[in-house]
Design a protein around this motif. Sequence first.
Motif, mmCIF file in Angstrom:
data_model
loop_
_atom_site.group_PDB
_atom_site.id
_atom_site.type_symbol
_atom_site.label_atom_id
_atom_site.label_comp_id
_atom_site.label_asym_id
_atom_site.label_seq_id
_atom_site.Cartn_x
_atom_site.Cartn_y
_atom_site.Cartn_z
ATOM 1 N N PHE A 45 0.834 -1.208 0.000
ATOM 2 C CA PHE A 45 0.000 0.000 0.000
ATOM 3 C C PHE A 45 0.864 1.251 0.000
ATOM 4 C CE2 PHE A 45 -2.019 3.529 2.172
ATOM 5 C CZ PHE A 45 -3.288 3.575 1.608
ATOM 6 N N ARG A 46 1.846 1.312 0.902
ATOM 7 C CA ARG A 46 2.687 2.498 1.018
ATOM 8 C C ARG A 46 3.520 2.725 -0.244
ATOM 9 N NH1 ARG A 46 6.504 2.534 4.710
ATOM 10 N NH2 ARG A 46 6.274 4.738 5.204
ATOM 11 N N VAL A 47 4.032 1.636 -0.808
ATOM 12 C CA VAL A 47 4.845 1.762 -2.021
ATOM 13 C C VAL A 47 3.988 2.224 -3.193
ATOM 14 C CG1 VAL A 47 6.116 0.437 -3.752
ATOM 15 C CG2 VAL A 47 6.622 0.123 -1.326
ATOM 16 N N TYR A 48 2.805 1.641 -3.341
ATOM 17 C CA TYR A 48 1.967 1.998 -4.484
ATOM 18 C C TYR A 48 1.439 3.428 -4.385
ATOM 19 C CZ TYR A 48 1.409 -1.639 -7.970
ATOM 20 O OH TYR A 48 1.606 -2.481 -9.038
ATOM 21 N N ILE A 49 1.149 3.907 -3.200
ATOM 22 C CA ILE A 49 0.748 5.311 -3.054
ATOM 23 C C ILE A 49 1.886 6.215 -3.501
ATOM 24 C CG2 ILE A 49 0.207 7.120 -1.369
ATOM 25 C CD1 ILE A 49 -2.163 5.302 -2.107
ATOM 26 N N ASN A 50 3.108 5.842 -3.152
ATOM 27 C CA ASN A 50 4.286 6.606 -3.576
ATOM 28 C C ASN A 50 4.431 6.570 -5.101
ATOM 29 O OD1 ASN A 50 6.669 8.090 -3.312
ATOM 30 N ND2 ASN A 50 7.448 6.804 -1.665
ATOM 31 N N VAL A 51 4.253 5.396 -5.684
ATOM 32 C CA VAL A 51 4.377 5.245 -7.133
ATOM 33 C C VAL A 51 3.288 6.041 -7.854
ATOM 34 C CG1 VAL A 51 4.137 3.585 -9.036
ATOM 35 C CG2 VAL A 51 5.550 3.021 -7.055
ATOM 36 N N LEU A 52 2.047 5.916 -7.406
ATOM 37 C CA LEU A 52 0.935 6.633 -8.038
ATOM 38 C C LEU A 52 1.110 8.144 -7.929
ATOM 39 C CD1 LEU A 52 -1.999 4.370 -6.780
ATOM 40 C CD2 LEU A 52 -1.246 4.627 -9.152
ATOM 41 N N THR A 53 1.599 8.590 -6.767
ATOM 42 C CA THR A 53 1.844 10.021 -6.585
ATOM 43 C C THR A 53 2.938 10.500 -7.529
ATOM 44 O OG1 THR A 53 1.212 9.851 -4.249
ATOM 45 C CG2 THR A 53 2.459 11.797 -4.909
ATOM 46 N N SER A 54 4.004 9.706 -7.636
ATOM 47 C CA SER A 54 5.119 10.074 -8.514
ATOM 48 C C SER A 54 4.678 10.148 -9.976
ATOM 49 C CB SER A 54 6.262 9.060 -8.366
ATOM 50 O OG SER A 54 6.725 9.042 -7.034
ATOM 51 N N GLY B 2 -3.853 12.744 1.379
ATOM 52 C CA GLY B 2 -4.509 11.996 2.447
ATOM 53 C C GLY B 2 -4.016 10.559 2.514
ATOM 54 N N ALA B 3 -3.862 9.923 1.349
ATOM 55 C CA ALA B 3 -3.381 8.537 1.316
ATOM 56 C C ALA B 3 -1.934 8.442 1.773
ATOM 57 C CB ALA B 3 -3.530 7.980 -0.098
ATOM 58 N N PHE B 4 -1.127 9.456 1.448
ATOM 59 C CA PHE B 4 0.274 9.484 1.896
ATOM 60 C C PHE B 4 0.332 9.532 3.421
ATOM 61 C CE2 PHE B 4 4.720 10.347 1.643
ATOM 62 C CZ PHE B 4 5.104 10.031 0.345
ATOM 63 N N LEU B 5 -0.512 10.358 4.019
ATOM 64 C CA LEU B 5 -0.574 10.435 5.479
ATOM 65 C C LEU B 5 -1.076 9.131 6.082
ATOM 66 C CD1 LEU B 5 -1.982 14.051 5.813
ATOM 67 C CD2 LEU B 5 0.149 13.259 6.808
ATOM 68 N N PHE B 6 -2.070 8.530 5.441
ATOM 69 C CA PHE B 6 -2.608 7.245 5.894
ATOM 70 C C PHE B 6 -1.486 6.202 5.936
ATOM 71 C CE2 PHE B 6 -4.580 3.132 5.323
ATOM 72 C CZ PHE B 6 -5.755 3.189 6.059
ATOM 73 N N GLY B 7 -0.711 6.131 4.858
ATOM 74 C CA GLY B 7 0.380 5.168 4.804
ATOM 75 C C GLY B 7 1.446 5.427 5.850
ATOM 76 N N ASN B 8 1.754 6.693 6.118
ATOM 77 C CA ASN B 8 2.732 7.033 7.163
ATOM 78 C C ASN B 8 2.239 6.621 8.540
ATOM 79 O OD1 ASN B 8 5.308 9.071 6.844
ATOM 80 N ND2 ASN B 8 4.041 8.982 5.015
#
Length: 506
Positions: free
Chosen positions: A133-142, A173-179
Motif C-alpha cells: 500500500f505504502r509503495v503503491y501510493i508513492n508510485v501513483l503520486t510520482s 490523504g493517502a500518503f498520510l494514511f500510509g505514514n
Amino acid sequence: MSQKQLKEAFISNLNGTSLLEISAGLSLPPLCLLCRGLLLILHYLHHGKPVSSRKHSLLLDFLVLVSPLLFSCTVLSPIIFFIPFILAAFCAGIFFKIYSQRKREAREPFGQIVKEFQESCLDPECIPAITVFRVYINVLTSISILAVDFPQYPRRYAKAETYGTGVMDLGVGAFLFGNALVCPEVRQKSHRTQPRFSSLARQVFSVWPLISLGVGRLLSVKSIEYHEHTSEYGVHWNFFFTLALVRLAASLLLAIFPRQKAWLVAVAVAVLYQLLLSTTPLKTFILHGSDGRGSRLGFLDANREGLLSLFGYLAIYLASVQVGLWLLQRRSSVRGWLGALRGLALAVLALWVLLQLCQACTEPVSRRMANLPFCTWVLALCLLLLGFFVLTDLALVFTKLLVKGSGVPCCWKVVQPPDSRKKQGMEAVPVGRQDKLSQLCLISAINKNQLLFFLLANVVTGAVNILIDTIHSKAAFTLCILHLYMFFNCLIMYILHARNIVLKFW
C-alpha cells in the motif's frame, strides 16, 4: 501568457471526477500485483526455479506493476472502467493455466486444497499489504505529479479547485494514511512500558528532514519561478510542512490520550473542525481571504489553505493510527485474515454511507479545506485499497499452495506451525524461498528508500518541466517521457536495494 502562467492555468479551476471512476482506478494496482505474482508462480511451475536474473526481474516488475498504471491514467483513461475486467480476465487465464498444469502432476482434490488454504498459517510478524500500500501510493503520486502537466492526463484526475474529487486529491490523504500505519505509536509493543512522550521525542527527531525538504522546495520554486497552484497550500506552504506538523501534532495528542482511542480523538478533531467551517466565517476566510477578494497579506492569510487544512489531515492521520493498531493485532492464520477482510469491507461500507450523509448535511468533498466529507472519503478509499491488497495476498497464498515450493516476493510467507509437543517457546518455520526472492523485488527496493524515491520524483519532475513544453506534447512523446521518468526512478531504487544501501538523513 508566459509559460509559467499557461502551466498554472492548465492545473487550475478543475472539478474532479466521480467516486466510481476513482474506485475503479484503485482496483488496478492490486490486479497488477496479482498478475505479477501469478506470472512468477507459472514461471516456477515451468522451470522449477524463480526468476534468477535481476535484470529480468526488474523488467518484469516495471512492465507489470508500473507500466499499466501509466497507460491507464493517460491514453487508456477513456476506457478506465474496462481495464479492471481485462486485467482480471488475464489473471483468471493465468490461474487456470497453473491449475490445469498442476492437476496433471498432482491429483489432490480441489476441496482438500481449499481446506488446507483455510488452515494455513501465515507469518504474523509481516503484513505485506501495508508495505505494498505504502509503495503503491508513492508510485501513483510520482506518476501523477509529472503526468498532470501533460494534456493526455485527464483534467478530471487533477486536483479540484475547491469542491470535487480528483485522483490527485486523494494523494496527500493517502500518503498520510500510509505514514500513520507504521508510525512509532503503532509499532510500539503494547506490553512494553515506555515514557509517555517517547514517541513525540522520536518524531521531533525524525521530522527535521521533512522540514528541510519543505524549505528546500520553497526556495527552489521561488528562485526559478516554477509554476505552482497557490490555492492548493498557499504562497509558502507545501506538502512537506503539512506532513511534518501533522506527525508532530498526532504524537503530542497520542502522548496525552490512549493510543487505543485514537479514533475517538480523530472523530472529535474532524467534527469540531467541520462545525467551525459550517458555523463561523472560517470557510469564507479559507476560500476568499481576509478581505473577501482572495488577498494574500500576512503569513496566515498567504498560507491559509495549508495551515487550516492541518486539522483535517490530523484527523485522517489519527484514524489511520487506529487502523494500523487493528491490523497489527496478531493473526496467524488465513481464517483470521478472512475475518479481517470482512471487517475492512464493513468499515468501507460504513464510511461510504457516512460520506453520503456528510455531503447531504454539510457540503461536498473539499481537499482545499480538508473538511469532514474529505476525511471520510480518504479513509474509505484507503481502506478499500488496503482490502484489495489483502485479498490479492490471500489469492497468491492459495495459488502458492497449488505449486509447492513456489514463492512471490512481497507476499505472505506460508509457515509451518510448531510441533504440537513444542508449541511453547518455538517460532513458526517459514516455507518457500521468500528471503531470496525479496532481493529481486521492485516493491522492496522502493520500500527501502521511500522518502528518497519521492524526493527524486519531485526533482526529476521539475527538471522535465523546465526542459520540455509539456502542455503541447503528443501522446507518443508523453508516454515515452513518463516511462523513462518512472524507469529511471525505479532503477535508482533497484540499484540501491541490490547494494543494500538505505539512505536516511536522521
